[in-house]
Design a protein around this motif. Structure first.
Motif, PDB file in Angstrom:
ATOM      1  N   ALA A 213     -23.937 -32.029  -4.689  1.00 51.30           N
ATOM      2  CA  ALA A 213     -24.820 -32.713  -5.637  1.00 51.30           C
ATOM      3  C   ALA A 213     -24.221 -34.044  -6.071  1.00 51.30           C
ATOM      4  O   ALA A 213     -24.925 -35.061  -6.167  1.00 51.30           O
ATOM      5  CB  ALA A 213     -25.068 -31.820  -6.852  1.00 51.30           C
ATOM      6  N   THR A 214     -22.910 -34.048  -6.306  1.00 49.17           N
ATOM      7  CA  THR A 214     -22.223 -35.289  -6.676  1.00 49.17           C
ATOM      8  C   THR A 214     -22.328 -36.312  -5.551  1.00 49.17           C
ATOM      9  O   THR A 214     -22.578 -37.499  -5.790  1.00 49.17           O
ATOM     10  CB  THR A 214     -20.743 -35.007  -6.981  1.00 49.17           C
ATOM     11  N   ARG A 215     -22.155 -35.852  -4.339  1.00 52.60           N
ATOM     12  CA  ARG A 215     -22.247 -36.759  -3.183  1.00 52.60           C
ATOM     13  C   ARG A 215     -23.635 -37.377  -3.078  1.00 52.60           C
ATOM     14  O   ARG A 215     -23.775 -38.564  -2.773  1.00 52.60           O
ATOM     15  CB  ARG A 215     -21.901 -35.990  -1.887  1.00 52.60           C
ATOM     16  N   ARG A 216     -24.677 -36.588  -3.326  1.00 57.61           N
ATOM     17  CA  ARG A 216     -26.043 -37.116  -3.237  1.00 57.61           C
ATOM     18  C   ARG A 216     -26.308 -38.164  -4.304  1.00 57.61           C
ATOM     19  O   ARG A 216     -27.054 -39.130  -4.075  1.00 57.61           O
ATOM     20  CB  ARG A 216     -27.059 -35.975  -3.376  1.00 57.61           C
ATOM     21  N   LEU A 217     -25.710 -37.993  -5.476  1.00 56.74           N
ATOM     22  CA  LEU A 217     -25.981 -38.888  -6.590  1.00 56.74           C
ATOM     23  C   LEU A 217     -25.219 -40.205  -6.508  1.00 56.74           C
ATOM     24  O   LEU A 217     -25.704 -41.250  -6.957  1.00 56.74           O
ATOM     25  CB  LEU A 217     -25.636 -38.185  -7.912  1.00 56.74           C
ATOM     26  N   LEU A 218     -24.012 -40.174  -5.948  1.00 57.45           N
ATOM     27  CA  LEU A 218     -23.158 -41.350  -5.965  1.00 57.45           C
ATOM     28  C   LEU A 218     -23.386 -42.226  -4.732  1.00 57.45           C
ATOM     29  O   LEU A 218     -23.445 -41.718  -3.611  1.00 57.45           O
ATOM     30  CB  LEU A 218     -21.683 -40.947  -6.024  1.00 57.45           C
ATOM     31  N   PRO A 219     -23.462 -43.537  -4.914  1.00 58.92           N
ATOM     32  CA  PRO A 219     -23.509 -44.445  -3.765  1.00 58.92           C
ATOM     33  C   PRO A 219     -22.219 -44.318  -2.938  1.00 58.92           C
ATOM     34  O   PRO A 219     -21.177 -43.888  -3.449  1.00 58.92           O
ATOM     35  CB  PRO A 219     -23.610 -45.830  -4.406  1.00 58.92           C
ATOM     36  N   ASP A 220     -22.280 -44.711  -1.668  1.00 63.95           N
ATOM     37  CA  ASP A 220     -21.133 -44.563  -0.779  1.00 63.95           C
ATOM     38  C   ASP A 220     -19.867 -45.178  -1.342  1.00 63.95           C
ATOM     39  O   ASP A 220     -18.799 -44.562  -1.316  1.00 63.95           O
ATOM     40  CB  ASP A 220     -21.433 -45.190   0.586  1.00 63.95           C
ATOM     41  N   ARG A 221     -19.950 -46.410  -1.821  1.00 59.42           N
ATOM     42  CA  ARG A 221     -18.751 -47.107  -2.280  1.00 59.42           C
ATOM     43  C   ARG A 221     -18.149 -46.429  -3.501  1.00 59.42           C
ATOM     44  O   ARG A 221     -16.928 -46.395  -3.662  1.00 59.42           O
ATOM     45  CB  ARG A 221     -19.067 -48.577  -2.606  1.00 59.42           C
TER      46      ARG A 221
END
Length: 275
Positions: free
Chosen positions: A256-264
């Motif tokens: 879920a954190t990965r989906r919310l945060l932009p790549d950088r």
């Protein structure tokens, strides 16, 4: 209607998730076959009623003989749990390409070949369930884990495509994505990381990454293998299983954190932890 016990095959059953899963399915009423390369480590399973024998996922004859044995003895195969796998960590530059290929051979191609052997049995009986143990490593990423993460991204893509292909034959394909689980996996990953990259140009970061992996192996941040076994049992026994099951601490939060945060931003978070 089927009245005989359902039959399950669990790979990587000599320890950790595979061992816990074999026992869970046995208690749920399945006839369970547990396979691994290290047969001597499955005596405890055998003592409790699991059928155990050796299988090497890098050996065609071993896999073919295993499926043939189960069908000869039971006449069917209802659930295949593709659990066997490992992670050898190290900088991409420094991991030998033969080791990278071996990770794909075990984590993806062994899983895929065993699946190929199981599908005709399930197709003929008009039902079956293929449960592939993936990882949050199929959604997030870490430095020094590129080869392992690549195998798990591949397992997810393979499973999603397969699910649509075989559903008309009554076969379900399910992914189980564990978070950090306290098994030999983490120790193997840390050890390989230090052996591969702790003495060269990546030395400082590699040692920090190994400490981070060890930190997240603590009970406060990880779960025992039975948390994954419970998810597998749910996937194996549900009338209509979900396509994905999260298991263990981090199994839901990290993706879920990965989906919310932009790549950088995610790069910066992971970089701070590992390098």
């Amino acid at each position: 209607m089927q009245t005989s016990p359902r039959v399950a095959l669990v790979t990587g059953a000599s320890s950790g998730i595979g061992e816990a899963t074999a026992l869970r399915l046995l208690r749920a009423g399945f006839v369970v076959y547990g396979v691994a390369r290290r047969v001597d480590r499955m005596q405890g399973l055998a003592d409790q009623g699991v059928h155990v024998f050796g299988m090497d996922l890098t050996d065609e004859a071993s896999m073919t003989a295993g499926i043939e044995r189960i069908v000869a003895e039971q006449g069917r195969l209802d659930v295949l749990v593709n659990n066997a796998g490992y992670g050898a960590y190290g900088a991409v530059e420094e991991v030998a390409i033969d080791e990278a290929r071996r990770q794909f051979e075990v984590n993806l191609f062994g899983l895929a070949r065993l699946t190929q052997l199981a599908i005709p049995v399930m197709r003929e009986q008009g039902s079956g369930r293929i449960i592939n143990i993936s990882s949050i490593g199929a959604v997030i990423y870490e430095p020094f884990g590129a080869w392992y993460h690549a195998t798990k991204f591949a397992v997810d893509g393979f499973s999603d495509s397969l699910r649509v292909e075989v559903r008309r034959f009554g076969i379900d394909v399910v992914l189980v994505r564990p978070g950090t689980i306290r098994t030999e996996w983490n120790e193997i990953a840390r050890t390989s990381l230090v052996e591969t990259s702790a003495a060269g140009p990546y030395a400082r970061s590699a040692r920090k990454a190994a400490r981070t992996l060890e930190f997240f192996d603590r009970p406060a941040f990880s779960s025992g293998p039975d948390s994954v076994a419970r998810a597998v049992e749910s996937a194996a026994t549900a009338r209509r299983p979900r396509t994905r099951y999260a298991a263990g601490r981090g199994g839901i939060l990290m993706p879920a954190t990965r989906r919310l945060l932009p790549d950088r931003v995610f790069d910066a978070v992971i970089g701070r932890l590992f390098v």
